[in-house]
Design a protein around this motif. Structure first.
Motif, PDB file in Angstrom:
ATOM      1  N   UNK A 249       0.835  -1.210   0.000  1.00  0.00           N
ATOM      2  CA  UNK A 249       0.000   0.000   0.000  1.00  0.00           C
ATOM      3  C   UNK A 249       0.864   1.253   0.000  1.00  0.00           C
ATOM      4  N   UNK A 250       1.947   1.188   0.749  1.00  0.00           N
ATOM      5  CA  UNK A 250       2.826   2.354   0.828  1.00  0.00           C
ATOM      6  C   UNK A 250       3.494   2.602  -0.522  1.00  0.00           C
ATOM      7  N   UNK A 251       3.856   1.516  -1.221  1.00  0.00           N
ATOM      8  CA  UNK A 251       4.425   1.682  -2.567  1.00  0.00           C
ATOM      9  C   UNK A 251       3.429   2.367  -3.497  1.00  0.00           C
ATOM     10  N   UNK A 252       2.165   2.007  -3.320  1.00  0.00           N
ATOM     11  CA  UNK A 252       1.122   2.646  -4.127  1.00  0.00           C
ATOM     12  C   UNK A 252       1.081   4.157  -3.876  1.00  0.00           C
ATOM     13  N   UNK A 253       1.167   4.541  -2.618  1.00  0.00           N
ATOM     14  CA  UNK A 253       1.124   5.985  -2.320  1.00  0.00           C
ATOM     15  C   UNK A 253       2.351   6.677  -2.920  1.00  0.00           C
ATOM     16  N   UNK A 254       3.465   5.952  -2.927  1.00  0.00           N
ATOM     17  CA  UNK A 254       4.693   6.502  -3.517  1.00  0.00           C
ATOM     18  C   UNK A 254       4.483   6.797  -4.999  1.00  0.00           C
ATOM     19  N   UNK A 255       3.884   5.824  -5.682  1.00  0.00           N
ATOM     20  CA  UNK A 255       3.624   5.944  -7.112  1.00  0.00           C
ATOM     21  C   UNK A 255       2.705   7.131  -7.402  1.00  0.00           C
ATOM     22  N   UNK A 256       1.629   7.230  -6.629  1.00  0.00           N
ATOM     23  CA  UNK A 256       0.676   8.323  -6.836  1.00  0.00           C
ATOM     24  C   UNK A 256       1.358   9.653  -6.528  1.00  0.00           C
ATOM     25  N   UNK A 257       2.173   9.671  -5.502  1.00  0.00           N
ATOM     26  CA  UNK A 257       2.805  10.936  -5.156  1.00  0.00           C
ATOM     27  C   UNK A 257       3.794  11.366  -6.245  1.00  0.00           C
ATOM     28  N   UNK A 258       4.474  10.421  -6.864  1.00  0.00           N
ATOM     29  CA  UNK A 258       5.375  10.780  -7.972  1.00  0.00           C
ATOM     30  C   UNK A 258       4.630  11.272  -9.194  1.00  0.00           C
ATOM     31  N   UNK A 259       3.556  10.563  -9.532  1.00  0.00           N
ATOM     32  CA  UNK A 259       2.922  10.823 -10.827  1.00  0.00           C
ATOM     33  C   UNK A 259       1.827  11.863 -10.785  1.00  0.00           C
ATOM     34  N   UNK A 260       1.081  11.914  -9.667  1.00  0.00           N
ATOM     35  CA  UNK A 260      -0.163  12.682  -9.690  1.00  0.00           C
ATOM     36  C   UNK A 260      -0.332  13.686  -8.558  1.00  0.00           C
ATOM     37  N   UNK A 261       0.257  13.395  -7.403  1.00  0.00           N
ATOM     38  CA  UNK A 261      -0.071  14.214  -6.234  1.00  0.00           C
ATOM     39  C   UNK A 261       1.104  14.285  -5.257  1.00  0.00           C
ATOM     40  N   UNK A 262       2.059  15.183  -5.550  1.00  0.00           N
ATOM     41  CA  UNK A 262       3.259  15.274  -4.713  1.00  0.00           C
ATOM     42  C   UNK A 262       2.964  15.625  -3.253  1.00  0.00           C
ATOM     43  N   UNK A 263       1.771  16.178  -2.990  1.00  0.00           N
ATOM     44  CA  UNK A 263       1.408  16.575  -1.622  1.00  0.00           C
ATOM     45  C   UNK A 263       1.082  15.388  -0.726  1.00  0.00           C
ATOM     46  N   UNK A 264       0.786  14.257  -1.348  1.00  0.00           N
ATOM     47  CA  UNK A 264       0.201  13.130  -0.617  1.00  0.00           C
ATOM     48  C   UNK A 264       1.088  12.656   0.535  1.00  0.00           C
ATOM     49  N   UNK A 265       0.458  12.467   1.670  1.00  0.00           N
ATOM     50  CA  UNK A 265       1.177  12.094   2.880  1.00  0.00           C
ATOM     51  C   UNK A 265       0.375  11.001   3.596  1.00  0.00           C
ATOM     52  N   UNK A 266       1.044   9.960   4.012  1.00  0.00           N
ATOM     53  CA  UNK A 266       0.343   8.937   4.809  1.00  0.00           C
ATOM     54  C   UNK A 266       0.423   9.386   6.264  1.00  0.00           C
ATOM     55  N   UNK A 267      -0.726   9.677   6.862  1.00  0.00           N
ATOM     56  CA  UNK A 267      -0.632  10.146   8.252  1.00  0.00           C
ATOM     57  C   UNK A 267      -0.582   8.994   9.238  1.00  0.00           C
ATOM     58  N   UNK A 268      -1.188   7.868   8.893  1.00  0.00           N
ATOM     59  CA  UNK A 268      -1.054   6.761   9.816  1.00  0.00           C
ATOM     60  C   UNK A 268      -1.861   5.528   9.467  1.00  0.00           C
ATOM     61  N   UNK A 269      -1.662   4.540  10.317  1.00  0.00           N
ATOM     62  CA  UNK A 269      -2.341   3.260  10.192  1.00  0.00           C
ATOM     63  C   UNK A 269      -3.269   3.122  11.390  1.00  0.00           C
ATOM     64  N   UNK A 270      -4.518   2.788  11.113  1.00  0.00           N
ATOM     65  CA  UNK A 270      -5.428   2.550  12.233  1.00  0.00           C
ATOM     66  C   UNK A 270      -5.729   1.059  12.307  1.00  0.00           C
ATOM     67  N   UNK A 271      -5.467   0.500  13.458  1.00  0.00           N
ATOM     68  CA  UNK A 271      -5.664  -0.932  13.644  1.00  0.00           C
ATOM     69  C   UNK A 271      -7.129  -1.193  13.984  1.00  0.00           C
ATOM     70  N   UNK A 272      -7.780  -1.941  13.099  1.00  0.00           N
ATOM     71  CA  UNK A 272      -9.208  -2.228  13.255  1.00  0.00           C
ATOM     72  C   UNK A 272      -9.402  -3.695  13.630  1.00  0.00           C
ATOM     73  N   UNK A 273     -10.567  -3.997  14.144  1.00  0.00           N
ATOM     74  CA  UNK A 273     -10.872  -5.373  14.555  1.00  0.00           C
ATOM     75  C   UNK A 273      -9.745  -5.903  15.441  1.00  0.00           C
ATOM     76  N   UNK A 274      -9.305  -5.040  16.336  1.00  0.00           N
ATOM     77  CA  UNK A 274      -8.143  -5.315  17.174  1.00  0.00           C
ATOM     78  C   UNK A 274      -8.507  -6.255  18.314  1.00  0.00           C
TER      79      UNK A 274
END
Ligand code: ADP
Ligand code: MG
Length: 276
Positions: free
Chosen positions: A161-186
């Motif tokens: 998933x993080x690689x995907x955000x990298x790709x999008x940030x390079x090609x389409x949206x340099x602003x994109x930032x992953x703020x965090x991971x939320x653990x669900x069904x914990x």
């Protein structure tokens, strides 16, 4: 305004539950929030008690250029709006394939909406795929929050998933930032959940400085498995309307507080590091 995509290519990890209840939590704090349902299953619309009706505009009509977001948004609760989706949206994936600037449809639509009706938060509930709808969300968003279930393969999934955000940030949206991971069904108290969480924390710490996930964290608020969270959608209510004092309500209240504080914390941290 903060625009946040709730993204994970896997289904059943808590994207919709988190979109709806995080949005409702932020709305309860007094912020104006809009959820944009980007899943043709329309779960977040239904979860908020809004049915996509034939006579009213949906997010599909926005993608096909037949409606504006501001006309498609519907009020679900105080401070809380949703732009509903239904199965029609599945067609948008195909119809957009050859469209020019197809990745920017949502970004433009949002810019138009907030010019006349500003929001504090816009949340995108992404479908469980990396098609043109998710790409639109990642292009329109400033932030990504990844809901995931801590299991044995979670780290592998996260790094993809993080690689995907990298790709999008390079090609389409340099602003994109992953703020965090939320653990669900914990499953609190289990060894597996604790081990997987530790591994992910270590992994995030090793982010390259220029990666979109540099500085991303595992949110302290863990969303425990709670039956009320699974029941609430069938009543068309967020957890705060359905059972606010249950563990699920407490967990999403904590998450909303943490997400809201995030930018402020970062801003303070930045100004304090000037003499380093
Ligand atoms: P996604 O949108 O990623 O497919 P959902 O949010 O729809 O995932 O969650 C999948 C299923 O799990 C739904 O039936 C939802 O009600 C349920 N669920 C999600 N989070 C929890 C939780 N913390 N406790 C109990 N059930 C949950
Ligand atoms: Mg969903």
């Amino acid at each position: 305004m903060r625009t946040i995509a709730l993204m994970n290519q896997k289904g059943g990890v808590g994207k919709t539950t988190t979109s709806v209840n995080l949005a409702a939590g932020l709305a309860r704090m007094g912020h104006r929030v809009c959820v944009i349902d980007l899943d043709p299953q329309g779960h977040s619309s239904m979860h908020l008690g809004i049915e996509a009706a034939k006579q009213k505009a949906t997010v599909y009509d926005v993608f096909s250029g037949q409606a504006k977001l501001v006309d498609a948004r519907r009020m679900a609760a105080a401070n809380l709006w949703v732009v509903p989706a239904d199965l029609d949206l599945a067609a948008a994936e195909m119809e957009l394939v050859d469209a020019k600037n197809r990745e920017f449809v949502l970004k433009r639509a949002i810019r138009e909406m907030v010019a006349v009706d500003p929001f504090d938060y816009i949340l995108f509930d992404c479908p469980p795929s990396l098609g043109v709808l998710t790409i639109n969300a990642l292009t329109a968003a400033d932030e990504v929050i990844i809901p995931l279930q801590p299991h044995f393969f979670a780290l592998q999934g996260l790094s993809k998933l993080l690689q995907t955000t990298q790709l999008i940030s390079h090609r389409l949206n340099p602003q994109l930032e992953v703020s965090g991971v939320v653990l669900c069904l914990y499953e609190s108290g289990t060894r597996l959940a604790a081990d997987v969480t530790d591994d992910m924390t270590e992994f995030l710490k090793k982010a390259p400085a220029n990666a979109p996930w540099a500085g991303a964290k595992i949110f302290d608020a863990r969303i425990r498995r709670n039956i009320k969270l699974a029941e609430a959608p069938s009543f068309g209510q967020s957890i705060f309307a359905y059972a606010p004092s249950c563990p699920g309500g407490k967990d999403y209240e904590a998450l909303a507080g943490e997400v809201h504080a995030l930018k402020l914390t970062n801003a303070t941290a930045d100004s304090e590091t000037t003499d380093e």
